[in-house]
Structure formats: structure tokens, C-alpha cells
Scaffold this motif. Structure first.
Motif, PDB file in Angstrom:
ATOM      1  N   ARG A 148       0.829  -1.201   0.000  1.00 27.37           N
ATOM      2  CA  ARG A 148       0.000   0.000   0.000  1.00 27.37           C
ATOM      3  C   ARG A 148       0.867   1.256   0.000  1.00 27.37           C
ATOM      4  O   ARG A 148       1.554   1.548   0.977  1.00 27.37           O
ATOM      5  N   ASN A 149       0.821   2.015  -1.094  1.00 26.62           N
ATOM      6  CA  ASN A 149       1.542   3.280  -1.169  1.00 26.62           C
ATOM      7  C   ASN A 149       0.864   4.323  -0.289  1.00 26.62           C
ATOM      8  O   ASN A 149      -0.363   4.376  -0.199  1.00 26.62           O
ATOM      9  N   PHE A 150       1.654   5.167   0.368  1.00 26.24           N
ATOM     10  CA  PHE A 150       1.123   6.213   1.226  1.00 26.24           C
ATOM     11  C   PHE A 150       2.160   7.304   1.390  1.00 26.24           C
ATOM     12  O   PHE A 150       3.345   7.119   1.076  1.00 26.24           O
ATOM     13  N   VAL A 151       1.723   8.459   1.895  1.00 26.06           N
ATOM     14  CA  VAL A 151       2.617   9.575   2.186  1.00 26.06           C
ATOM     15  C   VAL A 151       2.911   9.569   3.680  1.00 26.06           C
ATOM     16  O   VAL A 151       1.998   9.499   4.514  1.00 26.06           O
ATOM     17  N   ASP A 152       4.179   9.635   4.036  1.00 22.82           N
ATOM     18  CA  ASP A 152       4.603   9.597   5.430  1.00 22.82           C
ATOM     19  C   ASP A 152       4.232  10.906   6.132  1.00 22.82           C
ATOM     20  O   ASP A 152       4.685  11.986   5.737  1.00 22.82           O
ATOM     21  N   LEU A 153       3.437  10.823   7.179  1.00 18.97           N
ATOM     22  CA  LEU A 153       3.031  12.029   7.916  1.00 18.97           C
ATOM     23  C   LEU A 153       4.192  12.669   8.662  1.00 18.97           C
ATOM     24  O   LEU A 153       4.112  13.842   9.053  1.00 18.97           O
ATOM     25  N   ASN A 154       5.280  11.924   8.852  1.00 19.20           N
ATOM     26  CA  ASN A 154       6.443  12.501   9.523  1.00 19.20           C
ATOM     27  C   ASN A 154       7.150  13.547   8.661  1.00 19.20           C
ATOM     28  O   ASN A 154       8.039  14.247   9.148  1.00 19.20           O
TER      29      ASN A 154
END
Length: 983
Positions: A148-154
Motif C-alpha cells: 500500500r503506497n502512502f505519504v509519510d506524515l512525519n
């Protein structure tokens, strides 16, 4: 269906469920996180002379009242709640449910270690789109569960954030792929003047989970008056690693007797060839009882086994090293170090044009020490060879036993060693009698260390203004690149292990005598670099066309072009052969790129003063051949000034991720539970489902099976249909109440197929269903005639399932002035009515109030209720804020693990665990004092009442508790203090 679901909730829910629903039905909706016309549930309500917030997410037209529910999170709100980072604030949103990815989970074997992502509506991290100022962001190079591709909130630069708008509705008509469950739009400050600095430190009352934060922002120029502004901001953040031994009982030990459970320390009752701890034991190659190979215990306490224990197992040593592996090696949260710098320049030209340039750099490092290095473990499935483990038949392995074999002779050539060219093996206590020795255990003096270091580089520029006959235009461009380095130490390289066994260069008898050079050869450091990229250009125009009874009709349209890529090579490829790789490091990896061309448009029609319609649509074409049109229809009806009724219908899509369409095989591990087996199978091992946790051998109950999924390049996009219906009620100034119903249905959902059918068939002695391959594990030496447990279940990704999410969002915002006191109140709550999957064969799995979807959520479950209620009281320069946080409990079952709905099927032993994990409630207190005109100090206490979560023996993202339900509450009461200076 909607009515039936509410009725079912009232019958099955908690007292809080009934109370909240009763309030909603009797007292007009007291709810919603909205900007309409007062701000949202996560935003302080405006004072009498303040304007409502303008929402820019999900539309080409900025508006005060949206057709879709929007939550706005501001820096001031987070400060009032005592929350340190934006990513932590987003994790606490009531709409964040199910398979969220927390920082703490990266220390427990998560594929996407070192990252954080949210899962709106429980539809997973890849169905929530994250934007920076309305533009896409680069994916984290590692995918969640390798798929699952996602954008890192960090990667959020906290100190330059103006606000975060969370659109809780399908938004593919505005943004394209991945916006099925909603959108998180991170909006940076347009301008900043002066100097602002902050210093903060915190620690729990037990002296753990310490953190420090420092930041400074400086800017000059008044953009509206001078036509120019520039600011620069930098920060540093650190949080200590937390280990299981730091926690309170029962969360810090394998000994669960204090809660009525078993004592799972390595001891005479559960010692087995696959569960011997981090010491080395040897037995004659011809068979017989094991004995400690080294003198005394390298780890643990030497204890004598009883005659009864020895009689029960002919393999059990007379002396063993009793070990608490969880206490010795368990990790709760990694050490995190982050720093970054951002710069922003904005300038106006004439009366209507404004341009900006922003650059960001951020580095994040996450590191922790894990378990002892294994010499009996799988090298996860590669692509060129079958999964390799010590159950092979090579020269260093005992055929069928699953144990390493020490030869009689060792020699420099490492092959064909005899008395003529070698010497008796000094590590083999039976060599003098001409026998090989089988050894079990883990390396006593090697522990695994993991570190991820990501560096994010981002630049964005844009210009907006007007031209011609009142046309408004906006052009933006962004480029973002992420470099990720994974460094792994202490992992045993398979071929090197075979080498040191064959030449005798590793001292198994006295591990402490081995040189660092030998250890480095046995477990060489591994560095793996990965990267991701995103480049986007987007332009739009809009214009008022003509007047309608309710106001001007508006038309907007535009286009977008973006390129995205991920290059994440396998950290453990078997391209050079099955032994030229490491034990336990997962073999997943992916590489891919694509370009996307899009066109979009939107029409706003206020047909009457009381009725406004909104129509939007977008077409996306991918260079990989897929294309999709996403329409959306919204409406707002205002029958009276204090009431707005709204609703939307939309279609959306999610493009197959790089990991799903173009990746090496991915193996995820799921711990065995009683629900996997049946009594007929377990009878071979002298136990049953009912006695699984106490009578079954460790070989079964502590092992994991691997779920290996193979990529499918011909996958279709997932498709979605979303409906929202809601109302916003403003009975008086500075009071806003709202309720929003959502219903999302995904078809052609990409899945790896549930392993339940294959596992049930294997353990029942039936034919394995089509589409699966089951690979058995090694034969258990203590039960050689029994059918082995499953080692792997393999299947391909397919477009097969239908998923549904249904629920209600509640929110309330109010501000009252009572004498000298200003009282601000804010409620944010979500009730999940349904989260389910309908499989290709028509079987329906439902997950709300259980641990399902077990595989997707790491067994952390789907909570029926989640919410918070903040109340803030300000008197002059002093403010006190209290926030109550609630997450409901759940049944220890999961339908995707072969259970019936809420049948307690995963509970190891209902006699001591019960069938439910209780709800979790905490209360946070924050106090702020403005001690001088430009100087503010604050202190907060998180988890004021020092409540620990209920124990959960099943969730595998943490030990004996649910990390998503508990969050930082597992640390108990936590204090932090800080100061802010503004010039």
C-alpha cells in the motif's frame, strides 16, 4: 439498511453508544467537524468579530460552507490539547480507524518502518490521499505491508503549518486516485512576520518515553501592505526508544500468571527445537536429549528440569536457561530523531497577482535494537528460488529435523572435511565418538539492530491572479524526492553461517570469545537504499458566469500532469542463490514509474437562495494504460438560516500500487492462533482448540505462518461509490452542531485473498483450493509423525472483493463568554456502523467491533466508537484545557481468520482472557500562562488518571495490548513543559 444498522448498534453497543445516539436523536444533531459557518470540531470557534474559516480543499471555489464534511486541525488546537506534532494530531482523529500506521509499529517488524500514515474510514492507508498545499506528495519508498503506497506524515514541517484540512468524503473528482476515503490537505503559512521560538521537553512518570523539541521561525515583510514576505523555519525533535522491559506488568514479561494466563518463559514446559531462546543447545546426530553447548547460560538463569518434564520429552535437556524473551528483547517504540528547515518567499505584483516559492528539507531517523539473531528461521520467499530455511538438506543441516548440524570434522576447505585434511570439530561435543551434533537456539551474543533514515527534499512554486474579464487563475508546480536508507546489523547471513560451521571459526562453546571480525563476517552490515519521486504541474481557472437567485454561477476547470516513481530494491534478494542471503529479512521490493495526465472541471449553481448545487468531474489517464472518469454531485439546502442540509454522491478510484502490480513476492507473517486449527489436527499433538494455549507445543502456538503474495501487472483500478448526507445546525452565534452519514462502497478491491480457506483445507486434510499454494513447515522433531504446520500460503493479487464502510460523524463546537471566563467546547466522534468485505465467492466478512480485518490491521481491529471532547477555559492570560479521549473495545475474533462474527474465536483461552478487550478512556490536561507580552509557558499531563489499556493477547502489533487503541497511553501518565517566545 441505515435504520437497521442503528438498531443493531443500540442493541450491541456500550452505554456510551446508547447515550450518544439518544443525544443525537433527542437534542438535534450535536456534532460534526465542520467549517460551517463556525469552524470545525478540531478548531477553536471564532470570537464574535472573527470571520469563519474559508475551506479550500475539495473544490475550485473557496467556501465557508462545504457540501462535504471537513475537519480543520490547527496548530493552536494541537497546542491546547498538548499534542506535540501534526502527525500525532492526525492519528487521533475520530475518523482514523482500522489499519492506521503508527510510529510505534515500525519497531515491531512493519514493512514501512520509520513511517506514519492514517486510514480514514478504516479503508487502509492507500485510500487516504495526502496533499501539500493542494499538490500531491511523493510516496514513502517502502509500502505498508509492501503493497500500500502512502505519504509519510512525519514529513510534515510542523512549525510552518497554518492548518490541515481533512476532507472526509470521496474526492477523486478533484484530485484523482487514492482519494476514496478522504483527503488530508496540509496547508502551509502564506506569510510570517517576526520571530517565534519554542522549546519543549516531556517524560512519563515512570521515566520513559522522554522527548525534546526545539524550533524557531523568522520572517519579514507584510505581504498585504508591502507586497513581500519571506520566512525561514527550522526544528529538531527527539524521542527516546522505549523497550518492553520499561513497561508495567503484565505488558513487560512472558510470565502472564498475574492475569491468570500462562507462564511463557523459556522453561521445561515449553522448550522445543523451535523455541529454545538465545542460547545454543546440542544433541547427538543419532538422536537423544539436548544439552547446553556453552558452559552455563549466556542469557537467562540456569535451571534444572524435573523428572516429569524429562519423561514427557526425550529431547528436553536436564538443565536449561530460563529466559523472558519479551522482557529481554521486546521493543515498544523506536528512537526517533528529526530535523528540518523550510524557507518561503511570497510577492505580489500589481493588485491581483501573487507568487510564491517554498523549499523544504527534512531528515528523519528511526532506530531500535530487536531480538537475538536467529539461526533457525526462514529466509522469506524470494523470486528465483523457493523459500529457504534450515529445513533444507545441505551439508550443515540435519535432514528433516529443521536443526543445524555440526560436522565431525572441520577444515579450511569447508567441504569434504575428514581426519586427513581437518580436525575434530571443537564445537561438537560428540565428535570424538564419530557423531554429528544438531544444534538449536539463537545466537547468544548477536542482536538485530535496525535503522531507517529518510531525507525529504521538496520545492513548490506557484502564481495566482486574475486576467481578462474577471477570470481567476492558479498555476502550481512541485517536485519532491525522498531518499531512504535502511541499515540492518546482527542479521545472520546464511552462507556465512554455513562457512563458520564448516571451518570451525565460530566458537559456539564460548560465544563471548569470538572476535568482532568473526561476528562481522557472520552478520555483515546491510545497507539498502530506496527512493521515491513526485513531479507535478497543475493549472486551473474559474469565473463567475451569471447571476442566479442564490448568487453567481461559477465555472472552473483545469489540468494536471504528474510523474511518480518508486525504486525500492529487495533487501534480501535470492538472485545469487538460496543461501546468499539473510535469515528473517523480508525479500520484498519494487520498482516502477508512471505519468498521469488529468483534466477536471467544476460548476457551482446557487439556483435559489436556499439551494446550491455543485457538479464536478475529472478524467485521469495513466501511462500504464488505465484511465478513469470520476464524477461528483453535491447539494446544500438552507431551509432556515440556522440549518444547512447537505449531501454528496461521487465515484472514485484507486490505481494499483507499484507493490501490487510490479514487485517481488511479499511475505507477511501472522502468529498462529487456536482459530486456525481444528481438534482433529491438534489431537496429533496431544491438545485441542480449547487447550491450545496451555497444552499445545510451542512449535504450534508461538510460530507464525508466512502469507506470500505475488504481484499481478494486469490489475484493474479499484472503483468506489461514496454517499454523504448531513446537517449543520447553528442555533446561536459561536455554536455549531452537525451530523454526517457516510457510505462508501469499493468494488474490484485488490486483495491477496484470505488465507483462511487454504489453511482450513490443509488442516482438515482436504484439497487446497485453486489459486493457493501451501508450503508445509519442517516436521516437529518431538512429533515426527504429525502433519507439519503451515510455513507459507502463496497467492496472487486479484481484483476480487467488494468493501463497504458506513458510519456517522458527530461534532459540536461552541464558545461562551461567562463573565471573565471564555469557555470553548469541541466534540469529535465517529460511529462505525459497518466495515465489511464481500469475497469473490459471495462470502461476507464483517469487522466492526472485532480484530478484523486481521491481516490488514495487524490484528488491531475496527473500533465501533472513537472520539474526543475538548473543553478549554480562558481567564485573562491563563488557559486550562481538558480533553477526554475514548476508543471502544472489541471481540477477540476476526472473520478473515475463519471465525464467525464475534465468536471469541481468536481468544487463546476465554477462561482467563475473556472474549472482549475493554474500551479505553484517557483524560489529558493542558495549562498555559502568558507571563509576559511575548513569552508564554505551558505544561500538560497526558493520561492524567494514569490508565493503562486492557490487555489483548492476540493483536500482534504490540505485546499484550493494542497499539492503535492505546497510543501513548501505554506509558501511563506523561508530563511535558515548554515555552514559546514571539517577537
Amino acid at each position: 439498511m441505515f435504520t437497521r444498522n442503528i438498531a443493531r448498534t443500540l442493541r450491541a453497543g456500550t452505554a456510551l453508544s446508547a447515550l450518544t445516539l439518544a443525544t443525537s436523536l433527542l437534542a438535534v444533531p450535536a456534532f460534526a467537524q465542520d467549517t460551517a459557518p463556525t469552524p470545525t470540531a478540531d478548531q477553536t470557534a471564532p470570537a464574535a468579530d472573527e470571520a469563519p474559516e474559508i475551506v479550500v480543499t475539495g473544490s475550485l471555489f473557496a467556501t465557508k460552507v462545504t457540501t462535504s464534511p471537513v475537519t480543520t486541525v490547527t496548530a493552536d488546537t494541537l497546542d491546547a490539547k498538548g499534542i506535540t506534532t501534526v502527525q500525532d494530531g492526525l492519528q487521533r482523529l475520530a475518523a482514523n480507524n482500522g489499519p492506521t500506521l503508527t510510529n510505534s509499529f515500525s519497531a515491531n517488524g512493519a514493512f514501512a518502518g520509520g513511517a506514519s500514515a492514517i486510514s480514514l474510514r478504516g479503508l487502509s492507508t492507500n485510500s487516504t490521499l495526502v496533499l501539500f498545499d493542494g499538490m500531491r506528495a511523493a510516496y514513502y519508498p517502502l509500502a505498508d505491508d509492501a503493497t500500500r503506497n502512502f505519504v509519510d506524515l512525519n514529513t510534515i514541517p510542523d512549525d510552518i503549518i497554518d492548518r490541515v484540512e481533512v476532507l472526509k468524503d470521496g474526492a477523486s473528482s478533484s484530485y484523482g486516485a487514492d482519494a476514496i476515503a478522504g483527503v488530508v490537505n496540509i496547508i502551509t503559512k502564506r506569510s510570517f512576520q517576526g520571530v517565534s521560538a519554542r522549546a519543549e521537553a516531556g517524560v512519563s512518570q515512570d521515566g520513559i518515553a522522554a522527548s525534546q523539541r526545539f524550533s524557531v521561525t523568522a520572517g519579514t515583510g507584510d505581504l498585504d501592505r508591502d507586497g513581500f514576505n519571506a520566512y525561514i523555519s527550522g526544528f529538531y525533535f527527539h524521542s527516546d526508544a522505549v523497550y518492553t522491559k520499561d513497561l508495567r506488568a503484565p505488558f513487560n514479561s512472558d510470565d502472564q500468571t498475574s492475569i491468570g494466563g500462562p507462564n511463557n518463559l523459556v522453561n521445561g514446559d515449553n522448550f522445543a527445537p523451535t523455541y529454545a531462546g538465545s542460547n545454543i543447545y546440542a544433541a547427538p546426530g543419532s538422536g537423544g536429549r539436548y544439552q547446553l553447548l556453552q558452559s552455563g547460560c549466556a542469557n537467562g538463569n540456569l535451571t534444572q528440569t524435573t523428572a516429569a518434564q524429562q519423561a514427557a520429552s526425550g529431547l528436553l535437556p536436564t538443565s536449561i536457561c530460563q529466559q523472558d524473551l519479551t522482557n529481554q528483547y521486546g521493543v515498544v517504540a523506536p528512537q526517533v530523531d528529526r530535523f528540518g528547515v523550510s524557507a518561503h518567499v511570497a510577492k505580489t505584483f500589481g493588485d491581483s497577482t501573487e507568487a510564491y516559492l517554498e523549499v523544504n528539507f527534512q531528515q528523519s531517523r528511526s532506530q531500535y535494537s530487536g531480538a537475538a539473531s536467529s539461526i533457525y528461521a526462514n529466509a522469506p520467499a524470494g523470486i528465483y528460488y523457493a523459500p529457504f530455511s534450515t529445513r533444507g538438506t545441505g551439508a550443515a543441516f540435519a535432514p528433516g529435523s529443521g536443526a543445524l548440524t555440526l560436522p565431525v570434522y572441520v577444515c579450511a576447505a569447508r567441504v569434504n572435511c575428514t581426519a586427513a585434511n581437518g580436525t575434530l570439530n571443537p564445537n561438537n561435543p560428540f565428535a570424538a565418538s564419530g557423531q554429528t551434533a544438531t544444534i538449536i537456539g539463537a545466537m547468544p551474543n548477536l542482536t538485530r539492530n535496525d535503522e531507517t533514515r529518510s531525507r525529504v527534499f521538496r520545492a513548490a512554486a506557484g502564481v495566482k491572479g486574475t486576467f481578462g474579464d474577471d477570470w481567476n487563475y492558479k498555476i502550481d508546480a512541485t517536485a519532491m524526492h525522498t531518499d531512504l536508507r535502511r541499515t540492518m546489523n546482527g542479521y545472520v547471513y546464511i552462507q556465512h553461517l554455513l562457512d563458520v560451521i564448516a571451518d570451525g571459526s565460530y566458537n559456539f562453546v564460548n560465544p563471548a570469545a569470538n572476535s568482532q571480525a568473526t561476528l562481522n563476517y557472520l552478520a555483515p552490515e546491510l545497507n539498502v537504499d530506496a527512493s521515491s519521486d513526485l513531479y507535478q504541474v497543475q493549472a486551473s481557472v474559474n469565473k463567475s458566469l451569471f447571476e442566479l437567485p442564490g448568487g453567481p454561477a461559477q465555472l472552473g476547470f483545469g489540468g494536471s500532469f504528474f510523474y511518480e516513481a518508486v525504486d525500492s530494491p529487495s533487501a534480501n534478494s535470492d538472485i545469487n542463490g538460496p543461501t546468499q542471503r539473510y535469515f528473517t529479512i523480508n525479500a520484498f521490493g519494487t520498482k516502477g514509474n508512471r505519468t498521469v495526465t488529468s483534466g477536471f472541471g467544476e460548476l457551482s449553481l446557487p439556483v435559489l437562495k436556499q439551494v446550491e448545487l455543485n457538479l464536478s468531474g475529472r478524467y485521469d489517464h495513466y501511462s500504464t494504460g488505465q484511465g478513469y472518469f470520476s464524477p461528483k454531485v453535491g447539494a446544500k439546502i438552507t431551509p432556515i438560516d440556522m440549518l444547512t442540509v447537505r449531501g454528496t454522491w461521487s465515484r472514485g478510484f484507486r490505481i494499483p500500487s507499484f507493490g501490487e502490480s510490479n514487485a517481488l513476492p511479499t511475505t507477511g507473517y501472522v502468529t498462529n492462533s487456536a482459530g486456525l486449527f481444528n481438534d482433529a489436527y491438534l489431537a496429533q499433538y496431544g491438545c485441542s482448540v480449547a487447550t491450545f494455549s496451555t497444552a499445545c507445543p510451542q512449535y504450534l502456538r508461538t510460530a507464525s505462518y508466512g502469507q506470500t503474495t505475488l504481484a499481478s501487472p494486469d490489475l484493474k483500478p479499484e472503483k468506489s461509490r461514496s454517499i454523504t448526507l448531513g446537517a449543520v445546525f447553528t442555533p446561536m452565534r459561536n455554536v455549531s452542531l452537525s451530523v454526517d452519514y457516510f457510505n462508501i462502497k469499493k468494488t474490484d478491491a485488490i486483495t491477496s485473498l484470505s488465507s483462511a480457506a487454504a489453511l482450513q483445507a490443509y488442516y482438515s486434510g482436504q484439497a487446497i483450493p485453486a489459486g493457493y499454494t501451501v508450503i508445509p513447515d519442517a516436521v516437529d522433531p518431538a512429533n515426527p509423525s504429525a502433519l507439519p504446520r503451515v510455513a507459507y500460503v502463496q497467492s496472487h493479487y486479484v481484483n476480487a472483493n467488494t468493501q463497504k464502510a458506513e458510519g456517522i460523524d458527530f461534532g459540536a463546537n461552541a464558545r461562551f463568554n461567562v463573565g471573565a471566563v471564555t469557555w470553548t467546547s469541541n466534540l469529535d466522534a465517529t460511529l462505525m456502523l459497518e466495515l465489511s468485505t464481500t469475497l469473490a465467492d459471495g462470502t461476507r466478512e464483517t469487522y466492526v467491533d472485532t480484530l478484523g480485518n486481521y491481516n490488514l490491521t495487524a490484528g488491531s481491529g475496527t473500533f465501533r466508537w472513537k472520539g474526543s471532547w475538548m473543553n478549554s477555559f480562558a481567564i485573562g492570560n491563563y488557559t486550562v484545557t481538558g480533553t477526554a479521549n475514548y476508543t471502544s473495545g472489541y471481540d477477540l475474533s476476526a472473520m478473515d481468520q475463519g471465525n464467525a462474527y464475534k465468536d471469541c474465536g481468536l481468544a487463546p483461552s476465554p477462561a482467563y482472557t475473556g472474549c472482549r478487550v475493554k474500551s479505553y478512556f484517557t483524560f489529558d490536561l493542558n495549562m498555559t500562562a502568558k507571563v509576559a507580552d511575548k513569552f508564554t509557558i505551558y505544561a500538560n499531563v497526558l493520561n492524567l488518571f494514569d490508565r493503562l489499556p486492557d490487555y489483548d493477547p492476540v493483536t500482534y502489533g504490540a505485546y499484550l495490548y493494542n497499539p492503535v487503541q492505546a497510543g501513548d497511553g501505554i506509558y501511563g501518565r506523561r508530563f511535558s513543559v515548554g515555552a514559546k517566545v514571539n517577537f
